[in-house]
Each structure stands twice: as structure tokens, then as C-alpha cells.
Motif scaffolding. Structure first.
Motif, PDB file in Angstrom:
ATOM      1  N   CYS A  60       0.848  -1.190   0.000  1.00 53.41           N
ATOM      2  CA  CYS A  60       0.000   0.000   0.000  1.00 53.41           C
ATOM      3  C   CYS A  60       0.883   1.239   0.000  1.00 53.41           C
ATOM      4  CB  CYS A  60      -0.899   0.017   1.232  1.00 53.41           C
ATOM      5  SG  CYS A  60      -2.130  -1.289   1.258  1.00 53.41           S
ATOM      6  N   THR A  61       0.458   2.235  -0.750  1.00 58.00           N
ATOM      7  CA  THR A  61       1.188   3.498  -0.834  1.00 58.00           C
ATOM      8  C   THR A  61       0.175   4.621  -1.022  1.00 58.00           C
ATOM      9  OG1 THR A  61       3.005   4.644  -1.946  1.00 58.00           O
ATOM     10  CG2 THR A  61       1.530   3.331  -3.342  1.00 58.00           C
ATOM     11  N   VAL A  62       0.638   5.783  -1.376  1.00 59.00           N
ATOM     12  CA  VAL A  62      -0.225   6.926  -1.650  1.00 59.00           C
ATOM     13  C   VAL A  62       0.008   7.326  -3.094  1.00 59.00           C
ATOM     14  CG1 VAL A  62      -0.746   9.319  -1.043  1.00 59.00           C
ATOM     15  CG2 VAL A  62      -0.138   7.684   0.739  1.00 59.00           C
ATOM     16  N   SER A  83      -5.135  11.590   1.188  1.00 62.51           N
ATOM     17  CA  SER A  83      -4.350  10.591   0.470  1.00 62.51           C
ATOM     18  C   SER A  83      -4.773   9.185   0.865  1.00 62.51           C
ATOM     19  CB  SER A  83      -2.865  10.795   0.778  1.00 62.51           C
ATOM     20  OG  SER A  83      -2.474  12.098   0.435  1.00 62.51           O
ATOM     21  N   ASP A  84      -5.764   8.659   0.172  1.00 65.49           N
ATOM     22  CA  ASP A  84      -6.208   7.302   0.444  1.00 65.49           C
ATOM     23  C   ASP A  84      -5.182   6.310  -0.071  1.00 65.49           C
ATOM     24  OD1 ASP A  84      -8.604   8.045   1.647  1.00 65.49           O
ATOM     25  OD2 ASP A  84      -9.635   8.179  -0.285  1.00 65.49           O
ATOM     26  N   PRO A  85      -4.918   5.238   0.678  1.00 66.84           N
ATOM     27  CA  PRO A  85      -3.943   4.243   0.230  1.00 66.84           C
ATOM     28  C   PRO A  85      -4.391   3.531  -1.049  1.00 66.84           C
ATOM     29  CG  PRO A  85      -4.446   3.954   2.555  1.00 66.84           C
ATOM     30  CD  PRO A  85      -5.428   4.938   2.013  1.00 66.84           C
ATOM     31  N   VAL A  86      -3.415   3.297  -1.923  1.00 67.39           N
ATOM     32  CA  VAL A  86      -3.631   2.535  -3.146  1.00 67.39           C
ATOM     33  C   VAL A  86      -2.534   1.481  -3.252  1.00 67.39           C
ATOM     34  CG1 VAL A  86      -4.753   4.425  -4.393  1.00 67.39           C
ATOM     35  CG2 VAL A  86      -2.275   4.126  -4.559  1.00 67.39           C
ATOM     36  N   ASN A  87      -2.768   0.471  -4.084  1.00 73.00           N
ATOM     37  CA  ASN A  87      -1.736  -0.530  -4.337  1.00 73.00           C
ATOM     38  C   ASN A  87      -0.595   0.091  -5.128  1.00 73.00           C
ATOM     39  OD1 ASN A  87      -2.734  -2.989  -3.189  1.00 73.00           O
ATOM     40  ND2 ASN A  87      -4.318  -2.974  -4.765  1.00 73.00           N
ATOM     41  N   GLY A  88       0.587  -0.381  -4.862  1.00 69.93           N
ATOM     42  CA  GLY A  88       1.762   0.029  -5.616  1.00 69.93           C
ATOM     43  C   GLY A  88       2.769  -1.104  -5.563  1.00 69.93           C
TER      44      GLY A  88
END
Length: 164
Positions: free
Chosen positions: A78-80, A97-102
Motif C-alpha cells: 500500500c502506498t499513496v 491521500s487514500d492508500p492505493v496498491n503500488g
């Protein structure tokens, strides 16, 4: 991944890709990509102004997939997605800044260490209870507009005249 995040953020904000800590954690190809990105936001190429990062990229590793030959790995977490400040931002609000996959792509060196070769964020939401967010104190300010010639490049082992 976390060890590579700080020198990348410092290099980005300082327009300087010569540091030994950056070259010790990122591949030459990834550093050249960073230089290209900095060039993309220079005055010659962008009338809207540059941006800075508020600190090292947040990252919470979720899985590691090592290639069968052991020469590379993919670290997913998880990242921003939008980890940036513009000159119009008075402060950074991590609630936006909701977490998104990275994922980080890393490659193994002959000494057994790994270097980051690529970072790829996605727009897919990610749940994380351990996403560490740290920002520089004070946040970056100063001259937000710069020219290509202001970007300090070098530090590549294949060109000793450009040593960090």
C-alpha cells in the motif's frame, strides 16, 4: 523499499541526483527516469510549475514475489498515489491521500544487495493499518520553478568524472 524512499525524496526536492545514498538504493536506469521526470517539470517543458514531495513515499509491504532465478523481485504494498505538493499548497493533509496498491521492482546485484529499479502506483484502493507517513519538517518551499540546467546529474559508476 523504505531505505530507498528517503534519498529519492531528497533528490527530487533538491533537483540533485548525485548522492551516494540514491545510487546505493536505486538502479542507474531508475535514476535516469527520475532525471527525466525532473526535466518534465522544468520551465522549458511546463508552464504550470513544478511540484515537490512532502517526504519519503509511504509504503506498507504486503507481499514479495521473488523471480525463479532470484535476480529480481516484485514488492507489492500500500502506498499513496498523489504524494506531492504544489507551490499553492500551504500544508500537506494526509487525510486526502487514500492508500492505493503500488509495487516496487527490485534487482539483485552481484554483492547480493537489491536496488530499486522501478516504482509503479495503481489507482486500486488498498487497506493498510501500517502505512507509515512521514513528512519533512519544515515542508519544502523556496523556488518552485527551475530550468533544465538547474538539475544536478551524475554519480554513475560507469562515468567516474560524475562521481557523487
Amino acid at each position: 523499499m523504505r531505505a530507498a524512499a528517503l534519498p529519492e525524496a531528497v533528490a527530487f526536492n533538491g533537483l540533485d541526483t548525485r548522492s551516494s545514498s540514491l545510487h546505493a538504493t536505486w538502479t542507474p536506469e531508475a535514476i535516469r527516469e527520475l532525471q527525466w521526470t525532473l526535466g518534465k517539470f522544468s520551465r522549458e517543458n511546463n508552464d504550470n510549475g513544478a511540484y515537490r514531495v512532502p517526504g519519503p513515499r509511504p509504503f506498507d509491504p504486503v507481499s514479495v514475489e521473488v523471480a525463479p532465478d532470484g535476480k529480481s523481485a516484485r514488492v507489492v504494498g500500500c502506498t499513496v498515489f498523489d504524494w506531492s505538493l504544489t507551490r499553492d499548497d500551504a500544508a500537506f493533509d494526509d487525510d486526502d491521500s487514500d492508500p492505493v496498491n503500488g509495487r516496487f521492482e527490485v534487482v539483485r546485484q552481484t554483492d547480493g544487495s537489491y536496488l530499486v529499479d522501478q516504482f509503479v502506483p495503481s489507482g486500486t484502493r488498498c487497506e493498510s493499518q501500517n502505512l507509515t507517513v512521514g513528512t519533512f519538517d519544515p515542508l519544502p518551499d523556496g523556488e518552485w520553478e527551475y530550468w533544465q540546467e538547474d538539475i544536478l546529474k551524475g554519480g554513475f559508476a560507469e562515468d567516474p568524472s560524475e562521481a557523487p
